[in-house]
Design an enzyme around this catalytic site. Structure first.
Site, PDB file in Angstrom:
ATOM      1  N   ASN A  80       0.906  -1.158   0.028  1.00 10.47           N
ATOM      2  CA  ASN A  80       0.074  -0.100   0.038  1.00 10.47           C
ATOM      3  C   ASN A  80       0.759   1.373   0.011  1.00 10.47           C
ATOM      4  O   ASN A  80       0.422   2.272  -0.559  1.00 10.47           O
ATOM      5  CB  ASN A  80      -1.084  -0.047   1.294  1.00 10.47           C
ATOM      6  CG  ASN A  80      -1.676   1.444   1.346  1.00 10.47           C
ATOM      7  OD1 ASN A  80      -2.483   1.706   0.855  1.00 10.47           O
ATOM      8  ND2 ASN A  80      -1.246   1.962   2.585  1.00 10.47           N
ATOM      9  N   TYR A 147       3.842   9.397 -11.236  1.00 13.38           N
ATOM     10  CA  TYR A 147       2.946   8.445 -10.545  1.00 13.38           C
ATOM     11  C   TYR A 147       2.053   7.358 -11.680  1.00 13.38           C
ATOM     12  O   TYR A 147       2.015   6.363 -11.448  1.00 13.38           O
ATOM     13  CB  TYR A 147       2.052   9.391 -10.076  1.00 13.38           C
ATOM     14  CG  TYR A 147       0.860   8.399  -8.863  1.00 13.38           C
ATOM     15  CD1 TYR A 147       1.230   8.360  -7.804  1.00 13.38           C
ATOM     16  CD2 TYR A 147      -0.319   8.157  -9.183  1.00 13.38           C
ATOM     17  CE1 TYR A 147       0.497   7.464  -7.004  1.00 13.38           C
ATOM     18  CE2 TYR A 147      -1.369   7.625  -8.631  1.00 13.38           C
ATOM     19  CZ  TYR A 147      -0.945   7.215  -7.405  1.00 13.38           C
ATOM     20  OH  TYR A 147      -1.907   6.684  -6.368  1.00 13.38           O
ATOM     21  N   LYS A 151       2.962   3.561 -11.430  1.00 20.18           N
ATOM     22  CA  LYS A 151       1.843   2.397 -10.942  1.00 20.18           C
ATOM     23  C   LYS A 151       1.467   1.737 -12.254  1.00 20.18           C
ATOM     24  O   LYS A 151       1.001   0.261 -11.792  1.00 20.18           O
ATOM     25  CB  LYS A 151       0.386   3.185 -10.751  1.00 20.18           C
ATOM     26  CG  LYS A 151       0.357   3.976  -9.620  1.00 20.18           C
ATOM     27  CD  LYS A 151       0.523   3.155  -8.088  1.00 20.18           C
ATOM     28  CE  LYS A 151       0.444   3.555  -6.804  1.00 20.18           C
ATOM     29  NZ  LYS A 151       0.580   2.831  -5.764  1.00 20.18           N
ATOM     30  N   THR A 186      -7.674  10.839   1.428  1.00 15.33           N
ATOM     31  CA  THR A 186      -6.333  10.651   2.107  1.00 15.33           C
ATOM     32  C   THR A 186      -5.501  12.021   2.030  1.00 15.33           C
ATOM     33  O   THR A 186      -5.717  12.983   1.421  1.00 15.33           O
ATOM     34  CB  THR A 186      -5.845   9.517   1.668  1.00 15.33           C
ATOM     35  OG1 THR A 186      -5.446   9.828   0.364  1.00 15.33           O
ATOM     36  CG2 THR A 186      -6.448   8.209   1.797  1.00 15.33           C
TER      37      THR A 186
END
Length: 242
Positions: A80, A147, A151, A186
């Site tokens: 995570n 990013y 990913k 978040t």
């Protein structure tokens, strides 16, 4: 009950995952750069390990050694931990920022998974591996090139792991998937709202209209998916489609 190894457990989605697992009676090995945010209170089932996952030296071997202490337990690895920075045009990327990003978001999960797979190859139980991915892995987003690339690399790493498993009939069964958790409220979302980039209005709108899922809700859905009999049948998944 199972053993869960979880990275990035000190806040956000990771903390919500850890809290739910402990509440359900599982044993949790939490690996994070920060301190325990209070999850250990009243629970002897949490093993908190502070480690900077951007430091790659010996990481796979360290993970294999750690898993050796728990080899007899059914085990799940949830990758995570991650970061969103740098948020910048591709033409303005800084070498140091890109290097740190790829260490944390791609190289570290690969090495942790390597150690996990190595240590549990002869385990007397099925193993499960969930990588927390992103919808950004599957499309281009302006100023998110690092990013998106990391990913996407993580998605394809999981594909390769599954392809290898098909040629290892004597190893313990493995189910692995890379799962996008949706848009979760978040600290990463707060960073995005504080950083101008093309298309940033969508994230302000989601925040203002209640379009973000809570970390606890996202954690609940991810854990249900992880324990389903068909987990891993779709190796690149999105929790919103599950």
């Amino acid at each position: 009950m199972s053993l869960f190894i979880l990275t990035g457990a000190s806040r956000g989605l990771g903390a919500a995952l850890a809290a739910r697992l402990l509440r359900d009676g599982h044993e949790v090995v939490a690996i994070a750069r920060g301190d325990d945010p209070g999850l250990a209170a009243g629970s002897g089932r949490l093993h908190w390990i502070r480690r900077d996952l951007g430091a790659l030296d010996g990481l796979a071997g360290w993970m294999a050694e750690l898993m050796g202490s728990f080899a007899a337990q059914p085990s799940r690895l949830i990758l995570n931990a991650g970061m969103i920075e740098p948020i910048a045009a591709a033409s303005a990327l800084d070498d140091g920022a890109v290097e740190e990003h790829l260490r944390v978001n791609l190289a570290s999960p690969m090495l942790l998974a390597s150690g996990f797979l190595r240590a549990t190859a002869n385990a007397p139980h099925e193993r499960r591996l969930m990588a927390i991915s992103s919808g950004a892995a599957r499309r281009g987003v302006p100023h998110w090139s690092a990013y998106c690339a990391a990913k996407a690399g993580l998605d394809n790493f999981i594909r390769s792991v599954n392809a290898e498993t098909a040629h290892q009939p004597d190893a313990a069964p493995l189910r692995a998937a890379s799962v996008a958790p949706g848009v979760v409220d978040t600290a990463m979302q707060a960073t995005l709202r504080a950083t101008p980039f093309p298309g940033d209005g969508r994230f302000h709108e989601l925040h203002q209209t209640g379009g973000l899922s809570s970390p606890d809700d996202a954690a609940a859905k991810l854990l249900v998916l992880l324990e389903r009999d068909d987990f891993g049948d779709r190796e690149i998944a999105d929790i919103r489609d599950a």
